[in-house]
Write a protein that holds these residues in place. Structure first.
Motif, short mmCIF file in Angstrom:
data_model
loop_
_atom_site.label_atom_id
_atom_site.label_comp_id
_atom_site.label_asym_id
_atom_site.label_seq_id
_atom_site.Cartn_x
_atom_site.Cartn_y
_atom_site.Cartn_z
N UNK A 1 33.20 -21.10 -1.01
CA UNK A 1 34.64 -21.33 -1.01
C UNK A 1 35.40 -20.02 -1.00
N UNK A 2 34.95 -19.07 -1.82
CA UNK A 2 35.63 -17.79 -1.86
C UNK A 2 35.58 -17.11 -0.51
N UNK A 3 34.41 -17.15 0.15
CA UNK A 3 34.28 -16.52 1.45
C UNK A 3 35.14 -17.22 2.50
N UNK A 4 35.27 -18.54 2.38
CA UNK A 4 36.13 -19.26 3.32
C UNK A 4 37.58 -18.80 3.19
N UNK A 5 38.03 -18.62 1.97
CA UNK A 5 39.39 -18.12 1.74
C UNK A 5 39.53 -16.69 2.28
N UNK A 6 38.52 -15.85 1.99
CA UNK A 6 38.55 -14.46 2.46
C UNK A 6 38.63 -14.42 3.99
N UNK A 7 37.86 -15.26 4.67
CA UNK A 7 37.87 -15.26 6.14
C UNK A 7 39.23 -15.67 6.68
N UNK A 8 39.84 -16.65 6.05
CA UNK A 8 41.18 -17.06 6.49
C UNK A 8 42.19 -15.93 6.30
N UNK B 1 23.77 -9.55 -6.62
CA UNK B 1 23.31 -9.65 -5.24
C UNK B 1 24.24 -8.86 -4.31
N UNK B 2 24.30 -7.55 -4.51
CA UNK B 2 25.25 -6.75 -3.71
C UNK B 2 24.95 -6.79 -2.22
N UNK B 3 23.66 -6.78 -1.85
CA UNK B 3 23.31 -6.75 -0.44
C UNK B 3 23.71 -8.05 0.25
N UNK B 4 23.62 -9.18 -0.47
CA UNK B 4 24.02 -10.47 0.10
C UNK B 4 25.53 -10.52 0.28
N UNK B 5 26.27 -10.05 -0.71
CA UNK B 5 27.73 -10.08 -0.63
C UNK B 5 28.23 -9.18 0.49
N UNK C 1 26.74 -8.36 3.13
CA UNK C 1 26.31 -8.79 4.46
C UNK C 1 27.40 -9.57 5.18
N UNK C 2 28.44 -9.96 4.45
CA UNK C 2 29.58 -10.64 5.04
C UNK C 2 30.57 -9.59 5.53
N UNK D 1 33.54 -9.57 6.31
CA UNK D 1 34.91 -9.63 5.79
C UNK D 1 35.07 -8.87 4.48
N UNK D 2 33.96 -8.58 3.80
CA UNK D 2 34.00 -7.90 2.50
C UNK D 2 33.91 -6.39 2.73
N UNK D 3 34.92 -5.67 2.26
CA UNK D 3 34.96 -4.22 2.45
C UNK D 3 34.22 -3.47 1.34
N UNK D 4 34.44 -3.89 0.10
CA UNK D 4 33.85 -3.20 -1.06
C UNK D 4 33.44 -4.24 -2.08
N UNK D 5 32.46 -3.88 -2.90
CA UNK D 5 32.16 -4.68 -4.08
C UNK D 5 32.14 -3.77 -5.30
N UNK D 6 32.50 -4.35 -6.44
CA UNK D 6 32.39 -3.67 -7.73
C UNK D 6 31.12 -4.17 -8.39
N UNK D 7 30.19 -3.27 -8.66
CA UNK D 7 28.92 -3.64 -9.31
C UNK D 7 29.06 -3.38 -10.80
N UNK D 8 29.20 -4.49 -11.56
CA UNK D 8 29.47 -4.38 -12.99
C UNK D 8 30.93 -4.64 -13.27
#
Length: 325
Positions: A1-8, A28-32, A34-35, A37-44
């Motif tokens: 659901x979150x990814x669907x919103x992000x894509x829109x 699961x940073x590598x999985x996140x 891999x999309x 639409x995601x520019x950055x992730x915060x680990x922790x």
């Protein structure tokens, strides 16, 4: 659901910078990433890493920020030229009292009815290592860096937030969303006196049967606790110990439910079904326990498998899951 919103959002505004955080991106940073639409992730945790990222984005822009080396932005991961740049784990905020009090004005402006129940946490994380829980996974995640994930705010700091909330939002009730509320008796004794004097509103909380006794339940009741949620998950001792890594006994849980009811606290009991190697007999034992103790409310949940939790490995070994799941 979150990814669907992000894509829109990305379709409407390709210039938007998308930053994801929380349990899933951290584990699961590598999985996140891999999309696309995601520019950055915060680990922790994000209290230090996210402001740092925003400052660098203002100075350098998205493309150059993504290309920073591994020591460039602690806790902020990204893809650059198809390669994931790992920048370590974010540092935890050891002193929870050092954080500013939350400003919920914007949140409540969209739905003023939410003001009736003020939500707060007096601690972050959990001291236990239940096999199915994200908090236990984060305990291990930060122990790798010799950092403690479970931290408790001072009573003084909690009272400061609640005094502001009471004056600004005028709630009728308070909900403590701690994984385990009041894990230390000394903290609860101070909280009891000050909450009665300064706040005086009925409150709800969830906690562990391992940390409570007649004195602590009396303090909770005297403070204004009207609903107490206990995690128990199964009435079969072997399932609790071997599958869930929970240490309380049926007798301890039974006594706490009866004591809480005696002190006029509405009592909720949490159970999990669909556990690995579960049998009809195990389920019947839980039903019999409920019928015997009669908590006011029973919350039955079906097991969800979260990333890198030990119960996922147990389910794989039992043939309940396969690696593709």
């Amino acid at each position: 659901r979150n990814l669907a919103v992000i894509r829109e959002l990305k379709e409407a505004r390709p210039d938007l910078v998308v930053v994801c955080g929380g349990f899933h991106p951290s584990l699961l940073p590598e999985v996140t990433l891999s999309n696309p639409e995601v520019d950055f992730i915060i680990v922790g945790e994000g209290e230090f890493s996210l402001p740092s990222l925003l400052r660098v984005l203002d100075e350098m822009g998205r493309t150059k920020t993504k290309a920073l080396p591994a020591d460039g932005l602690q806790g902020v991961w990204s893809l650059h030229n198809g390669k994931m740049i790992e920048r370590g784990r974010s540092t935890v905020v050891k002193d929870q009292d050092s954080l500013p009090l939350p400003d919920k004005d914007l949140y409540y402006s969209y739905n003023p009815s939410l003001k009736k129940l003020y939500t707060i946490i007096a601690s972050r994380g959990c001291p236990y290592f239940c096999t199915y829980c994200n908090s236990a996974t984060m305990n291990s995640f930060y122990l790798h860096n010799r950092q403690r994930y479970y931290r408790v705010r001072s009573v003084d700091n909690v009272m400061a937030e609640l005094r502001v909330a009471k004056e600004r939002y005028r709630p009728s009730q308070v909900m403590f969303f701690d994984d385990v509320f009041a894990s230390k008796l000394s903290w609860l004794r101070e909280f009891n006196q000050r909450y009665k004097e300064q706040i005086g509103l009925p409150f709800f909380c969830q906690t562990s049967p391992l940390i409570h006794n007649e004195e602590s339940l009396e303090l909770l009741a005297d403070s204004g606790c009207v609903l107490l949620e206990f995690g128990f998950q199964s009435a079969n001792p072997e399932v609790r110990e071997r599958i869930l890594n929970r240490k309380e006994t049926n007798e301890e849980m039974r006594n706490l439910i009866l004591l809480a009811k005696k002190k006029k606290i509405f009592t909720e009991l949490d159970l999990i079904m669909n556990l690995p190697n579960e049998t009809e007999e195990h389920i019947q034992q839980s039903l019999d326990f409920v019928l015997e103790t009669r908590p006011h409310w029973v919350n039955v949940a079906y097991l969800q498998f979260h990333p890198k939790t030990p119960i996922t490995r147990i389910a794989l070994e039992a043939g309940m899951l396969n690696p593709a799941d």
